[in-house]
Scaffold this motif. Structure first.
Motif, mmCIF file in Angstrom:
data_model
loop_
_atom_site.group_PDB
_atom_site.id
_atom_site.type_symbol
_atom_site.label_atom_id
_atom_site.label_comp_id
_atom_site.label_asym_id
_atom_site.label_seq_id
_atom_site.Cartn_x
_atom_site.Cartn_y
_atom_site.Cartn_z
ATOM 1 N N ARG A 1 10.426 55.170 36.120
ATOM 2 C CA ARG A 1 9.942 55.361 37.309
ATOM 3 C C ARG A 1 10.991 56.451 38.172
ATOM 4 N NH1 ARG A 1 8.450 49.845 40.053
ATOM 5 N NH2 ARG A 1 10.301 49.359 38.951
ATOM 6 N N ARG A 2 10.496 57.605 38.207
ATOM 7 C CA ARG A 2 11.590 58.607 38.903
ATOM 8 C C ARG A 2 12.231 58.347 40.033
ATOM 9 N NH1 ARG A 2 7.731 63.943 39.843
ATOM 10 N NH2 ARG A 2 6.512 63.169 41.168
ATOM 11 N N TRP A 3 11.481 57.941 41.240
ATOM 12 C CA TRP A 3 11.954 57.542 42.403
ATOM 13 C C TRP A 3 12.896 56.675 42.249
ATOM 14 C CZ3 TRP A 3 12.670 60.902 46.047
ATOM 15 C CH2 TRP A 3 11.872 62.036 46.247
ATOM 16 N N ILE A 4 12.736 55.505 41.421
ATOM 17 C CA ILE A 4 13.552 54.291 41.277
ATOM 18 C C ILE A 4 14.848 54.692 40.636
ATOM 19 C CG2 ILE A 4 13.775 52.094 40.352
ATOM 20 C CD1 ILE A 4 11.994 52.215 42.755
ATOM 21 N N ALA A 5 14.680 55.572 39.372
ATOM 22 C CA ALA A 5 15.904 56.245 38.859
ATOM 23 C C ALA A 5 16.773 57.046 39.881
ATOM 24 C CB ALA A 5 15.391 56.900 37.546
ATOM 25 N N TYR A 6 16.030 57.846 40.822
ATOM 26 C CA TYR A 6 16.794 58.600 41.656
ATOM 27 C C TYR A 6 17.506 57.751 42.366
ATOM 28 C CZ TYR A 6 17.958 61.718 45.231
ATOM 29 O OH TYR A 6 18.736 62.596 46.332
ATOM 30 N N GLY A 7 16.926 56.737 43.072
ATOM 31 C CA GLY A 7 17.662 55.781 43.977
ATOM 32 C C GLY A 7 18.808 55.137 43.395
ATOM 33 N N ARG A 8 18.668 54.577 42.003
ATOM 34 C CA ARG A 8 19.675 53.989 41.364
ATOM 35 C C ARG A 8 20.994 55.006 41.114
ATOM 36 N NH1 ARG A 8 16.054 51.087 36.785
ATOM 37 N NH2 ARG A 8 15.637 49.069 37.836
ATOM 38 N N SER A 9 20.584 56.269 40.797
ATOM 39 C CA SER A 9 21.595 57.144 40.827
ATOM 40 C C SER A 9 22.485 57.404 42.044
ATOM 41 C CB SER A 9 21.311 58.692 40.312
ATOM 42 O OG SER A 9 20.389 59.362 41.382
ATOM 43 N N ALA B 1 22.960 50.282 52.370
ATOM 44 C CA ALA B 1 22.337 49.035 51.984
ATOM 45 C C ALA B 1 23.581 48.257 51.346
ATOM 46 C CB ALA B 1 21.581 49.193 50.678
ATOM 47 N N ARG B 2 23.414 46.763 51.871
ATOM 48 C CA ARG B 2 24.607 46.022 51.510
ATOM 49 C C ARG B 2 25.147 45.951 49.864
ATOM 50 N NH1 ARG B 2 20.075 42.948 51.881
ATOM 51 N NH2 ARG B 2 19.716 41.306 50.247
ATOM 52 N N TRP B 3 23.983 46.461 49.179
ATOM 53 C CA TRP B 3 24.303 46.353 47.393
ATOM 54 C C TRP B 3 25.286 47.362 47.245
ATOM 55 C CZ3 TRP B 3 18.992 46.595 48.480
ATOM 56 C CH2 TRP B 3 18.560 47.888 48.477
ATOM 57 N N THR B 4 25.483 48.397 48.077
ATOM 58 C CA THR B 4 26.490 49.693 47.839
ATOM 59 C C THR B 4 28.046 49.025 47.995
ATOM 60 O OG1 THR B 4 26.570 50.352 50.058
ATOM 61 C CG2 THR B 4 24.754 51.212 48.273
ATOM 62 N N LEU B 5 27.963 47.666 48.629
ATOM 63 C CA LEU B 5 29.348 47.319 49.000
ATOM 64 C C LEU B 5 29.568 46.244 47.898
ATOM 65 C CD1 LEU B 5 29.232 47.631 52.675
ATOM 66 C CD2 LEU B 5 30.236 49.170 51.135
ATOM 67 N N ASP B 6 28.918 45.893 46.962
ATOM 68 C CA ASP B 6 29.000 44.789 46.033
ATOM 69 C C ASP B 6 30.139 44.832 44.925
ATOM 70 O OD1 ASP B 6 28.450 42.841 43.761
ATOM 71 O OD2 ASP B 6 26.468 43.037 44.063
ATOM 72 N N VAL C 1 18.071 53.366 48.831
ATOM 73 C CA VAL C 1 17.666 52.281 49.205
ATOM 74 C C VAL C 1 16.452 51.516 48.036
ATOM 75 C CG1 VAL C 1 18.037 52.371 51.725
ATOM 76 C CG2 VAL C 1 15.829 53.134 50.771
ATOM 77 N N LEU C 2 16.098 52.599 47.536
ATOM 78 C CA LEU C 2 14.949 52.751 46.298
ATOM 79 C C LEU C 2 15.414 51.993 45.179
ATOM 80 C CD1 LEU C 2 12.985 55.925 46.836
ATOM 81 C CD2 LEU C 2 12.425 53.808 47.946
ATOM 82 N N GLY C 3 16.805 51.971 44.820
ATOM 83 C CA GLY C 3 17.341 51.740 43.646
ATOM 84 C C GLY C 3 18.621 50.762 43.606
ATOM 85 N N GLU D 1 19.710 59.264 30.716
ATOM 86 C CA GLU D 1 18.630 59.651 31.409
ATOM 87 C C GLU D 1 19.283 60.706 32.594
ATOM 88 O OE1 GLU D 1 16.707 60.007 35.074
ATOM 89 O OE2 GLU D 1 18.163 58.522 35.116
ATOM 90 N N THR D 2 18.435 61.700 32.574
ATOM 91 C CA THR D 2 18.901 62.900 33.421
ATOM 92 C C THR D 2 19.525 62.585 34.897
ATOM 93 O OG1 THR D 2 17.563 64.498 32.188
ATOM 94 C CG2 THR D 2 18.544 65.113 34.201
ATOM 95 N N GLN D 3 18.674 61.796 35.608
ATOM 96 C CA GLN D 3 19.372 61.701 36.941
ATOM 97 C C GLN D 3 20.527 60.923 37.100
ATOM 98 O OE1 GLN D 3 16.040 61.567 40.185
ATOM 99 N NE2 GLN D 3 14.779 60.514 38.512
ATOM 100 N N PHE D 4 20.347 59.805 36.296
ATOM 101 C CA PHE D 4 21.789 59.153 36.126
ATOM 102 C C PHE D 4 22.921 59.707 35.643
ATOM 103 C CE2 PHE D 4 24.468 55.704 34.295
ATOM 104 C CZ PHE D 4 24.794 54.824 35.285
ATOM 105 N N GLY D 5 22.576 60.766 34.392
ATOM 106 C CA GLY D 5 23.649 61.436 33.899
ATOM 107 C C GLY D 5 24.172 62.248 34.670
ATOM 108 N N VAL D 6 23.423 63.047 35.457
ATOM 109 C CA VAL D 6 23.714 64.257 36.590
ATOM 110 C C VAL D 6 24.405 63.809 37.751
ATOM 111 C CG1 VAL D 6 23.164 66.316 37.457
ATOM 112 C CG2 VAL D 6 22.255 65.975 35.290
#
Length: 321
Positions: A182-190, A292-297, A155-157, A116-121
């Protein structure tokens, strides 16, 4: 730190930096100000025409700048490997890597390697690039830094650990990856992946006792071509009009949006896993940013790391877990 401007940047003479996506926006300002303060800067860009034009523009603004263009397409792991090999053939060390390039809220697409482009790039391309350049960064000795540009939209992903978490990121390259996209969720996850990556890099550098610092930054709401790209692809829609209005009324200038990145890249005392953003969240001078706390998981980070090594074929075997 409040009130920090580009005039506060320490002398960068003798340092070499690579800035991805440096042909425009925050990447261009970052490259220009590093060069203005004495660094030798490599503009790593996908488009040769735009990369070379940025070099000409930058030299026009900073006549004595030591800058060059090198091709890099983060959506193609073969290009990432070619860039790293070419850099290693020219220079023995790298003092600063700024993982700035990215795409935002695009319609579903795939990289050359099927991700998927956003995660890949945004994540996998920079994960591979950093790993391949790691020997050059470690060779630079004390003061070497890796700065990865994330976003408040992380925070979206959330990327959870365990079943369906980072270990399942291989699904980004599968045939059913488009289902439920969902493009914004995918962006947030990346962008969450950017912060988890920085967190894990920092842990490993601390354990290794080496000279490299891993930090992150986000620009807040800055006027740049990143968040207008998806809107342009969709044509004159309500979303594109709202984006243009937001840029005109709310966004801070691109030069201000680059300040958190420049702070993370050059300020004294930047520690492992530091994360900087604008003082008021979306604009203002750079300060330590909420995340977000999950970025320290650690569990999620370890799983993401292992999956990223499998997906890219790039191993960080020299760094302890």
């Amino acid at each position: 730190m409040p009130g920090r401007t580009t005039t506060n940047i320490p002398d960068q003479s003798g340092r070499t930096a690579v800035v991805t996506g440096a042909n425009s926006g925050i990447g261009y300002v970052t490259a220009r100000e590093l060069a203005r303060h004495g660094a030798t800067v490599v503009l790593a860009c996908r488009s040769a025409a735009r990369g070379r034009a940025a070099v000409v523009r930058l030299r026009g603004e900073v006549p004595d700048a030591a800058v060059e263009f090198m091709p890099l397409d983060l959506a193609d792991l073969a290009s990432v490997r070619r860039f790293a090999a070419a850099y290693a053939g020219r220079r023995a060390a790298l003092d600063l890597l700024v993982n700035n390039a990215g795409v935002m809220a695009l319609p579903f697409g795939r990289t050359a390697d099927g991700f998927e482009t956003q995660f890949g790039v945004n994540h996998l391309g920079h994960f591979a690039l950093t790993g391949l350049l790691l020997p050059r960064l470690r060779a630079a000795g004390a003061g070497a830094r890796i700065v990865t540009v994330s976003s408040g939209f992380h925070v979206l992903g959330k990327i959870p650990s365990g079943a369906g978490g980072p270990a399942a990121t291989e699904g980004f390259g599968s045939r059913d990856a488009e289902a439920g996209y969902r493009r914004w969720i995918a962006y947030g996850r990346s962008k969450t992946a950017n912060l988890l990556f920085t967190h894990q890099l920092a842990r490993r550098f601390t354990a290794a006792g080496g000279p490299v610092t891993a930090a992150a930054a986000h620009p807040g709401y800055a006027s740049s071509n990143l968040h207008t790209g998806a809107a342009r692809l969709e044509g004159p829609t309500l979303g594109s009009r709202l984006t243009a209005l937001g840029d005109a009324v709310l966004a801070q200038p691109t030069a201000s949006g680059a300040l958190p990145t420049l702070h993370a890249a050059t300020a004294p005392g930047v520690g492992q896993d530091a994360f900087y953003g604008p003082r008021f969240g979306w604009r203002g001078a750079p300060v330590p940013s909420w995340r977000a706390r999950w970025t320290l998981d650690d569990a999620a980070g370890e799983e993401l790391w292992a999956a990223s090594e499998r997906l890219t074929g790039v191993s960080y075997a020299a760094l302890p877990r």
